[in-house]
Enzyme design. Structure first.
Site, short mmCIF file in Angstrom:
data_model
loop_
_atom_site.label_atom_id
_atom_site.label_comp_id
_atom_site.label_asym_id
_atom_site.label_seq_id
_atom_site.Cartn_x
_atom_site.Cartn_y
_atom_site.Cartn_z
CE LYS A 1 2.49 4.18 -3.28
NZ LYS A 1 1.78 5.45 -3.36
CE LYS B 1 -0.83 5.26 0.75
NZ LYS B 1 0.19 6.31 0.67
P1 13P Z 1 6.47 8.46 -2.10
O1 13P Z 1 6.45 8.26 -3.60
O2 13P Z 1 6.87 9.84 -1.68
O3 13P Z 1 7.21 7.36 -1.40
O4 13P Z 1 4.95 8.36 -1.62
C1 13P Z 1 4.16 7.37 -2.11
C2 13P Z 1 3.20 6.96 -1.09
O5 13P Z 1 2.01 7.05 -1.27
C3 13P Z 1 3.71 6.41 0.17
O6 13P Z 1 2.66 5.84 0.88
#
Ligand code: 13P
Length: 340
Positions: free
Chosen positions: A220, A136
Site C-alpha cells: 500500500k 495493515k
Molecule cells: P487515506 O486514503 O485517507 O490516505 O487513508 C488510507 C490509509 O489507510 C492510511 O493509513
C-alpha cells in the site's frame, strides 16, 4: 504458514474491479473527521457511522476488503451481527490495523518510526479469532527541504514493516505493507520519486531478508505526486507514469496487488490518477488498485452529518465512489461521470 490461504486471500482482495475501504481510523483520527460535520466522537456514533458504510447496497462488487480499527472489529450492527461477520457474509474480507501509530524516532529530529511490534504475535492470534484475514501497518515518511527523512529512518521503518509482515504470515494473516511518503510538504514530484524509490528499495530488501512471501502480501504505497504545498501542477497521466515507473523498478512481480492510499488527494483526483494508471497500456505485473480512506469517505461524511434522515444520501455517495473507483480499476472512468 498456509501459503495457499495467504495467496488466495491476497488475490481475492484485489479481484477484478475490487479494492479496499480503509475504515481503520483510530479514535483521535475519526474525531478529526467528525469535528467538521459537528458529530461527537462517541463509541455509538462511530458504530453508527461504520454501519452506514458496511451496509451500503452493492459495494461488494467493488470492495474486496475493509480495514477495521480494534474497536470496530469488536462492534456489531444494530441487529447484533458482529461487523466482521456482516462483512464476510457479503463476500467482503475483514482486515485490521495492527500498528500503534508513528512516534518520534529518537536522535533523529523530524523523523518518525511506527510502533506496535511488542505483543503483536498475541494480538494477531486474537484478531484471527475475531475474523480478521488481513492486517495493515503504516510507516510514515515525511519530506522536508533538508535532511528529512534520514537514511536511518527509512531503514528503521522498513525493518519494522518486515517484522510485522513476517508475524502476520506466521499467523496466516495477509500483511498489507504500507510505507507512506506523505504529500504534506512543498516538495516536487521528482523529490517524491527519489524518496519513494529509496523507501521501496529498503522495504523489499528487509522483506526479503526476513523471508516474507511476496505472493501472500499486498503493498500500500503513496502515488508519486507533488506535495500539497508545491506550486507544481501535474496531470493524472504524469502522476500515473511516474508512479508506475517507480513501482516497476522496486516492486517484485510476485506481489499480487498494489493498493494505493489516497493521502489527502480529493476523491476525484484519487480516482482519476488510479484510472490513468490502469488506462496506460503498460500491462503491469500486479493489480493496480485502491485502499482509500479519505477519498472514499469524505463525500459520505459530508452527506451524513450525523443525521438519520441523511443515511440514504450518505450511502448513495459511498456507492458512487465505490463504483467509480471500480471503473478506475479498469481504466474506463472519466471525470464526466462525476456529474451523473
Ligand atoms: P487515506 O486514503 O485517507 O490516505 O487513508 C488510507 C490509509 O489507510 C492510511 O493509513
Amino acid at each position: 504458514m498456509n501459503i495457499d490461504e495467504l495467496k488466495s486471500v491476497a488475490q481475492a482482495i484485489v479481484a477484478r474491479q475490487k479494492g479496499i475501504l480503509a475504515a481503520d481510523e483510530s479514535n483521535p483520527t475519526i474525531k478529526k473527521r467528525f469535528d467538521p460535520i459537528g458529530v461527537e466522537s462517541t463509541e455509538e456514533n462511530r458504530r453508527r457511522y461504520r454501519e452506514i458504510l458496511f451496509t451500503t447496497e452493492g459495494i461488494e462488487r467493488y470492495i474486496g476488503g475493509v480495514i477495521l480499527f480494534d474497536e470496530t472489529l469488536r462492534q456489531s450492527s444494530r441487529d447484533g451481527i458482529p461487523f466482521a461477520h456482516l462483512l464476510s457474509g457479503r463476500g467482503i474480507i475483514p482486515g485490521i490495523k495492527v500498528d500503534k501509530g508513528a512516534k518520534a524516532l529518537a536522535l533523529h529530529p523530524g523523523n518518525k518510526v511506527t510502533e506496535g511490534l511488542d505483543g503483536l504475535r498475541d494480538r494477531l492470534a486474537e484478531y484471527k479469532q475475531l475474523g480478521a484475514k488481513f492486517a495493515k501497518w503504516r510507516a510514515v515518511i515525511e519530506i522536508d527541504e533538508q535532511n528529512v527523512p534520514s537514511a536511518y529512518a527509512i531503514r528503521a521503518n522498513a525493518h519494522a514493516l518486515a517484522r510485522y509482515a513476517a508475524l502476520c504470515q506466521e499467523a496466516d494473516i495477509v500483511p498489507i505493507v504500507e510505507p507512506e511518503v506523505l504529500m504534506d510538504g512543498a516538495h516536487d514530484i521528482q523529490r517524491c520519486n527519489v524518496i519513494t524509490s529509496q523507501m521501496l528499495e529498503s522495504v523489499f530488501s528487509e522483506l526479503n531478508a526476513h523471508g516474507v512471501l511476496y505472493e501472500g502480501m499486498l503493498l500500500k504505497p503513496n502515488m508519486v505526486i507533488p506535495g500539497m504545498k508545491c506550486p507544481q501542477r501535474t496531470s493524472a497521466e504524469e502522476v500515473a507514469q511516474a508512479s508506475v515507473r517507480c513501482l516497476r523498478r522496486y516492486v517484485p512481480a510476485a506481489v499480487p496487488g498494489i493498493v494505493f492510499l489516497s493521502g489527502g488527494q480529493s476523491a476525484e483526483d484519487a480516482t482519476d490518477n488510479l484510472n490513468a494508471m490502469n488506462a496506460m497500456d503498460a500491462n503491469p505485473p500486479w493489480q493496480l488498485s485502491f485502499s482509500y480512506g479519505r477519498a472514499l469517505q469524505a463525500p459520505v461524511l459530508t452527506a451524513w452529518k450525523g443525521q438519520e434522515s441523511n443515511v440514504a444520501e450518505a450511502q448513495r455517495a459511498f456507492s458512487k465512489r465505490c463504483q467509480l473507483n471500480g471503473l478506475a480499476r479498469e481504466g474506463i472512468y472519466s471525470r464526466a461521470m462525476e456529474n451523473r
